[in-house]
Design a protein around this motif. Sequence first.
Motif, mmCIF file in Angstrom:
data_model
loop_
_atom_site.group_PDB
_atom_site.id
_atom_site.type_symbol
_atom_site.label_atom_id
_atom_site.label_comp_id
_atom_site.label_asym_id
_atom_site.label_seq_id
_atom_site.Cartn_x
_atom_site.Cartn_y
_atom_site.Cartn_z
ATOM 1 N N CYS A 235 57.298 73.152 29.990
ATOM 2 C CA CYS A 235 58.398 72.724 30.851
ATOM 3 C C CYS A 235 59.701 73.317 30.338
ATOM 4 C CB CYS A 235 58.477 71.199 30.879
ATOM 5 S SG CYS A 235 59.900 70.551 31.773
ATOM 6 N N ALA A 236 60.475 73.931 31.252
ATOM 7 C CA ALA A 236 61.755 74.526 30.869
ATOM 8 C C ALA A 236 62.803 73.471 30.546
ATOM 9 C CB ALA A 236 62.268 75.430 31.992
ATOM 10 N N GLY A 237 62.541 72.219 30.934
ATOM 11 C CA GLY A 237 63.500 71.163 30.657
ATOM 12 C C GLY A 237 63.291 70.507 29.314
ATOM 13 N N CYS A 238 62.116 69.903 29.095
ATOM 14 C CA CYS A 238 61.851 69.174 27.850
ATOM 15 C C CYS A 238 61.140 70.016 26.807
ATOM 16 C CB CYS A 238 61.038 67.928 28.146
ATOM 17 S SG CYS A 238 59.365 68.263 28.770
ATOM 18 N N LYS A 239 60.726 71.240 27.165
ATOM 19 C CA LYS A 239 60.079 72.183 26.250
ATOM 20 C C LYS A 239 58.726 71.682 25.741
ATOM 21 C CE LYS A 239 63.866 74.560 26.587
ATOM 22 N NZ LYS A 239 63.923 75.695 27.520
ATOM 23 N N THR A 240 58.084 70.782 26.470
ATOM 24 C CA THR A 240 56.742 70.325 26.113
ATOM 25 C C THR A 240 55.731 70.847 27.122
ATOM 26 O OG1 THR A 240 56.971 68.266 27.375
ATOM 27 C CG2 THR A 240 57.683 68.235 25.061
ATOM 28 N N SER A 241 54.450 70.758 26.742
ATOM 29 C CA SER A 241 53.404 71.283 27.610
ATOM 30 C C SER A 241 53.292 70.450 28.878
ATOM 31 C CB SER A 241 52.073 71.279 26.864
ATOM 32 O OG SER A 241 51.021 71.673 27.727
ATOM 33 N N ILE A 242 53.140 71.132 29.983
ATOM 34 C CA ILE A 242 52.942 70.440 31.257
ATOM 35 C C ILE A 242 51.500 69.999 31.414
ATOM 36 C CG2 ILE A 242 52.949 70.780 33.771
ATOM 37 C CD1 ILE A 242 55.435 72.433 33.461
ATOM 38 N N GLY A 243 50.589 70.745 30.794
ATOM 39 C CA GLY A 243 49.176 70.413 30.941
ATOM 40 C C GLY A 243 48.691 70.709 32.337
ATOM 41 N N HIS A 244 47.888 69.803 32.878
ATOM 42 C CA HIS A 244 47.300 70.028 34.201
ATOM 43 C C HIS A 244 47.875 69.087 35.243
ATOM 44 C CE1 HIS A 244 44.443 72.756 32.401
ATOM 45 N NE2 HIS A 244 44.180 71.832 31.468
ATOM 46 N N GLY A 245 49.071 68.526 34.951
ATOM 47 C CA GLY A 245 49.677 67.638 35.922
ATOM 48 C C GLY A 245 50.458 68.385 36.984
ATOM 49 N N ARG A 246 51.138 67.628 37.817
ATOM 50 C CA ARG A 246 51.950 68.233 38.868
ATOM 51 C C ARG A 246 53.189 68.842 38.247
ATOM 52 N NH1 ARG A 246 52.881 63.415 42.925
ATOM 53 N NH2 ARG A 246 54.035 65.027 44.038
ATOM 54 N N PHE A 247 53.664 69.929 38.826
ATOM 55 C CA PHE A 247 54.830 70.613 38.293
ATOM 56 C C PHE A 247 55.587 71.292 39.413
ATOM 57 C CE2 PHE A 247 53.478 75.008 38.691
ATOM 58 C CZ PHE A 247 52.108 74.887 38.821
ATOM 59 N N LEU A 248 56.804 71.695 39.086
ATOM 60 C CA LEU A 248 57.641 72.446 40.013
ATOM 61 C C LEU A 248 57.800 73.864 39.488
ATOM 62 C CD1 LEU A 248 60.552 69.872 40.504
ATOM 63 C CD2 LEU A 248 58.433 70.046 41.790
ATOM 64 N N SER A 249 57.809 74.814 40.391
ATOM 65 C CA SER A 249 58.022 76.208 40.019
ATOM 66 C C SER A 249 59.276 76.693 40.737
ATOM 67 C CB SER A 249 56.824 77.067 40.416
ATOM 68 O OG SER A 249 57.068 78.430 40.136
ATOM 69 N N CYS A 250 60.344 76.916 39.973
ATOM 70 C CA CYS A 250 61.594 77.380 40.546
ATOM 71 C C CYS A 250 62.464 77.958 39.438
ATOM 72 C CB CYS A 250 62.335 76.249 41.260
ATOM 73 S SG CYS A 250 62.422 74.741 40.317
#
Length: 504
Positions: A140-155
């Motif tokens: 994650c570009a915000g918290c710098k932790t792994s997103i894993g396989h959850g929902r995410f935003l791409s922008c």
Amino acid sequence: MGWLSKIFKGSVNRVSRGHYNGNSHEGYSAQHTKPYGAHDNEDEDIDHAIALSLSEEDQRKGKAIDTGHHLDEDEQLAQALQENTGHSLDEDEQLARALQESMNDGTPRRHIPIEDVHSESAPASSLPPFVFPTSGSRVCAGCKTSIGHGRFLSCMDSVWHPQCFRCHACDRPISEHEFAVHGDHAYHRSCYKEHFHPKCDVCNSFIPTNKNGLIEYRAHPFWMQKYCPSHENDGTPRCCSCERMEPKDSQYITLDDGRRLCLECLHTAIMDTNECQPLYIDIQEFYEGMNMKVEQQVPLLLVERQALNEAMEAEKIGHHLPETRGLCLSEEQIVRTILKRPIIGPGNKIIDMITGPYKLVRRCEVTAILILYGLPRLLTGSILAHEMMHAYLRLKGYRTLSPEVEEGICQVLAHLWLESEITAGSGSMATTSAASSSSSTSSSSKKGAKTEFEKRLGEFFKHQIETDSSAAYGDGFRAGMRAVEQYGLRSTLDHIKITGSFPY
């Protein structure tokens, strides 16, 4: 302006990347992306194949975790992944490779049931019933932790947890499908408009866009006061001194001749003849300091605009601006001068103006100097310094000069006086007068410390002289200033007296 940028939910199998096109106007920029459609059909087919296969297996063996090795299903899944040539992400390739290896070495795969998936009609953006471990991970570009396989935003060329994609202004998550970008930060559309969309300094509203969707406004070249283009034609008044437009939340003073004066300029405005005498003495001392003493006592009168115009019509010679604010007279005539400072009445209007006649007698080449009343001290002084130079040229026997030379050298003296006043008012030893009565000369009417606005106002009057576009006052000043800077004031004046022109 460009506002739009789509936010959408990505599946665990595909990262969608936005494409941003910059769009800017008058120094303000935002970026936007084109809307995206649903997820790629090939991704949906793969998710659907996995869900269908596992659903059929659950129907045969119940909800227990299966540790057996089903070669046929694995082969079908691997073949489906290999046939999907549209997949471009490393994770999907790793999934296919892991399935192939499991078929070769017989290592059993783990099934991770997801309770939320109950039918094969689940949408492609939902999590699949089984998630296979991978060696890669999204950060994650915000918290710098792994997103894993959850929902995410791409922008913005990055991926984010939905709760980490936040407005840089209010720090709340951006859940809308449209957002604005300024620099490297994202904003809610409303926050972006509040922070970056220019507001009119006159009506305090957001400046509207034109027919092409661009923000178009006007700005004063010195004060940079921004305002809607419509205010140039809707009767919004300007200050007759600083030229700033009147804001709706402030009421300018209305002089008896219709001129409007802002409250800042009113603070040091000179309103009657007696009040102007200390300034007259200051400018006489300024001339003496440059070895240009005027021996004759020339009357100085403050007058209304009507009296100034009448005196100008009676004068046979002279060069004047379209709006005259000062005159050096050579003819005998009767002029009405302001004898007592007026007061401010209801509606911020000047009332109780007391005037009286003053007969000009010709004792020398100059009969009087007239200055328009109601102008701040620095503007009044610069006009007086200009007119005093006209008087000096006539009293010292200079030949009849061209408008460019005479008005040019007079503007040079006005500019030099303003410069000396601003410098003197900025000195650490400057002191203010104790007298501060509104009915008498204020502390600002004497040499001393000046407010920041007054110093800025002096810079504005200098700017007006320097940028004047007229031939006589503008080009003449610039030619005269070049001569003075190169040869000095005394040598320049001597050359003018002999040749009638500036030295080059």
